[in-house]
Design an enzyme around this catalytic site. Structure first.
Site, PDB file in Angstrom:
ATOM      1  N   LYS A   1       0.844  -1.203   0.000  1.00  0.00           N
ATOM      2  CA  LYS A   1       0.000   0.000   0.000  1.00  0.00           C
ATOM      3  C   LYS A   1       0.876   1.248   0.000  1.00  0.00           C
ATOM      4  CE  LYS A   1      -0.341  -0.373   5.026  1.00  0.00           C
ATOM      5  NZ  LYS A   1      -1.121  -0.935   6.138  1.00  0.00           N
TER       6      LYS A   1
ATOM      7  N   ARG B   1     -10.878  -0.178  14.847  1.00  0.00           N
ATOM      8  CA  ARG B   1     -10.777   0.606  13.627  1.00  0.00           C
ATOM      9  C   ARG B   1     -11.620  -0.084  12.565  1.00  0.00           C
ATOM     10  NH1 ARG B   1      -5.108   1.445  10.398  1.00  0.00           N
ATOM     11  NH2 ARG B   1      -5.445  -0.781  10.191  1.00  0.00           N
TER      12      ARG B   1
ATOM     13  N   TYR C   1      15.109  30.825   5.969  1.00  0.00           N
ATOM     14  CA  TYR C   1      13.889  31.497   6.443  1.00  0.00           C
ATOM     15  C   TYR C   1      13.883  31.644   7.962  1.00  0.00           C
ATOM     16  CZ  TYR C   1      11.529  30.878   1.936  1.00  0.00           C
ATOM     17  OH  TYR C   1      11.168  30.923   0.636  1.00  0.00           O
TER      18      TYR C   1
ATOM     19  N   MET D   1      11.174  24.479   1.186  1.00  0.00           N
ATOM     20  CA  MET D   1      10.382  23.591   0.330  1.00  0.00           C
ATOM     21  C   MET D   1      11.263  22.802  -0.644  1.00  0.00           C
ATOM     22  SD  MET D   1       7.270  24.528  -2.252  1.00  0.00           S
ATOM     23  CE  MET D   1       6.096  25.052  -1.032  1.00  0.00           C
TER      24      MET D   1
HETATM   25  C1  LIG Z   1      -0.341  -1.884   6.806  1.00  0.00           C
HETATM   26  C2  LIG Z   1      -0.863  -3.163   7.264  1.00  0.00           C
HETATM   27  C3  LIG Z   1       0.005  -4.248   7.479  1.00  0.00           C
HETATM   28  C4  LIG Z   1       1.511  -4.131   7.398  1.00  0.00           C
HETATM   29  O1  LIG Z   1       1.974  -3.497   8.548  1.00  0.00           O
HETATM   30  P1  LIG Z   1       3.538  -3.355   8.864  1.00  0.00           P
HETATM   31  O2  LIG Z   1       3.569  -2.839  10.237  1.00  0.00           O
HETATM   32  O3  LIG Z   1       4.067  -2.381   7.880  1.00  0.00           O
HETATM   33  O4  LIG Z   1       4.131  -4.690   8.706  1.00  0.00           O
HETATM   34  C5  LIG Z   1      -0.552  -5.462   7.817  1.00  0.00           C
HETATM   35  N1  LIG Z   1      -1.882  -5.597   7.950  1.00  0.00           N
HETATM   36  C6  LIG Z   1      -2.739  -4.571   7.790  1.00  0.00           C
HETATM   37  C7  LIG Z   1      -4.199  -4.787   7.969  1.00  0.00           C
HETATM   38  C8  LIG Z   1      -2.264  -3.318   7.449  1.00  0.00           C
HETATM   39  O5  LIG Z   1      -3.108  -2.305   7.293  1.00  0.00           O
END
Ligand SMILES: *Cc1c(COP(=O)(O)O)cnc(C)c1O
Length: 403
Positions: free
Chosen positions: A68, A167, A297, A345
């Site tokens: 992701k 969650r 800055y 930036m």
């Molecule tokens: C992001 C995520 C993971 C991976 O988590 P890490 O801590 O990066 O290993 C695993 N399971 C779910 C549901 C996640 O959202």
């Protein structure tokens, strides 16, 4: 290893006209590379990390590579290909959009969508053979309608149970109505391939929560079994979980940060990982300034000696957090140099007074090894007061990825 690159029985996308056109334009990588600032992504390190995880969980446990957020900043498509080729059972993304991106790149392994089924995404999910993580009856209704419309075979789904993260996921009390619905569907539209939960505190030093979550998960598995559901892929562990709770590997683990070579903290890092990303630039020019000159800055920083400052074309728009101003260091000729004044930036100034030979064009390493030293994601995270994840996925699209 039970790796089934599961080319689905009918993988060919079923015809549909959906909202995909816009997705192809989502990545905003630079179209040419002129500025000498780039991220190097080491696919060999990612293969090594996946194998290290596989070795830690044993050959019978699948590995779901979490890609992701554009593969934690490493480039989702390249990361997914690398991990699948190295033996991952499949990949996980958060968004349907991210899943489509992988399918458009012809990645055919299972792709779990962790973020749930948003109304309107169900046809894309079916069309692209994505595997949704579900926890509500509405998800099932949307998906089954899409499967019916498309004539596709039953869609594999993974049920998420909320055992304490509070969650995403069905609370244990909501399981019966979920299972009632599944029983009614009788495998015609959806197929319960997996069941999962997610740890809230696996990376905390005194974690007493994970064992409780695990107990709750096992209770839910018993409820499923009592109703005749035995999903073949049970999975719980993220990176920290797979290190800390070896008895919780079940049928699959879901490492994210570990396969890129990092962790929340050094304490929960799987031994032997290699950091996959490094970020480099070059000194654009040198300024010779007298003692008393003030830099950048806000003039927060006053030089206390005659100084040579290197101009480095990297800033917070590249994901080099401004909050690190006054703390950050970079590597030049294998030596540490302080970043002076506020990070802006697009530009940061570094103090190369102690490196009289440093000149324009000199290589600057912001993240990763140089010479005998290295700056890792933990160090950057400490300077920025964030977690290493934020550093990695924060390296912006403006920074070209080289492999
Ligand atoms: C992001 C995520 C993971 C991976 O988590 P890490 O801590 O990066 O290993 C695993 N399971 C779910 C549901 C996640 O959202």
């Amino acid at each position: 290893m039970p790796r089934s690159p599961t080319p689905r029985a009918n993988f060919r996308p079923v015809p549909y006209s959906g909202p995909e056109r816009r997705v192809a334009d989502r990545r905003q990588a630079p179209i040419i590379e002129v500025r000498p600032t780039y991220a190097y992504v080491d696919a060999g390190a990612m293969v090594h990390n996946l194998r290290t995880v596989q070795a830690a969980v044993g050959p019978r446990c699948r590995v779901l590579a979490v890609v992701k957020a554009d593969g934690y900043g490493h480039g989702a498509i390249e990361a997914a290909r690398t991990f699948v080729d190295a033996g991952a059972w499949g990949c996980a993304v958060s968004l349907v959009e991210e899943g489509v991106e992988l399918r458009q790149a012809e990645i055919r392994a299972p792709v779990l969508v962790l973020g749930g089924v948003h109304p309107g995404s169900e046809d894309v999910i079916v069309h692209r053979s994505l595997t949704p993580v579900v926890w509500a009856r509405e998800h099932l209704q949307l998906l089954s309608a899409a499967v019916r419309r498309s004539g596709a075979p039953p869609l594999p789904i993974h049920l998420k149970i909320d055992t304490g993260m509070s969650r995403l996921g069905a609370l244990p009390g909501q399981l019966p109505e979920f299972l009632d619905w599944l029983e009614g569907d009788d495998g015609q539209h959806v197929r319960l391939e997996g069941v999962m939960t997610h740890f809230a505190c696996a990376d905390e030093p005194d974690d007493v929560t994970s064992p409780r979550q695990l107990e709750s998960f096992r209770d839910s598995l018993a409820v499923l079994a009592s109703r005749g559901f035995h999903p073949p892929i049970r999975h719980v562990c993220n990176s920290a979980g797979l290190v800390r709770l070896p008895h919780a590997h079940f049928d699959m683990v879901r490492p994210g940060v570990a396969i890129y070579g990092a962790a929340s903290s050094r304490e929960v890092e799987l031994p032997g990982l290699k950091m996959a990303m490094s970020v480099h630039s070059r000194i654009l020019g040198i300024r010779e300034l007298p003692a008393g000159a003030r830099v950048s800055y806000g003039h927060r920083m006053e030089l206390n000696r005659p100084s040579r400052l290197g101009i480095v074309p990297v800033g917070y728009a590249d994901g080099y957090p401004r909050r690190m101003s006054g703390q950050a260091q970079v590597l030049v000729r294998g030596h540490r140099c302080r970043v002076v004044g506020n990070i802006t930036m697009d530009v940061s100034m570094i103090d190369v007074t102690d490196l009289p030979d440093a000149r324009e064009g000199e290589r600057v390493t912001l993240l990763g090894p140089q010479g005998r030293d290295r700056i890792d994601a933990y160090e950057l995270a400490r300077w920025a007061d964030v977690i290493p994840y934020e550093i990695l996925c924060g390296i912006s699209k403006r920074v070209p990825r080289r492999g």
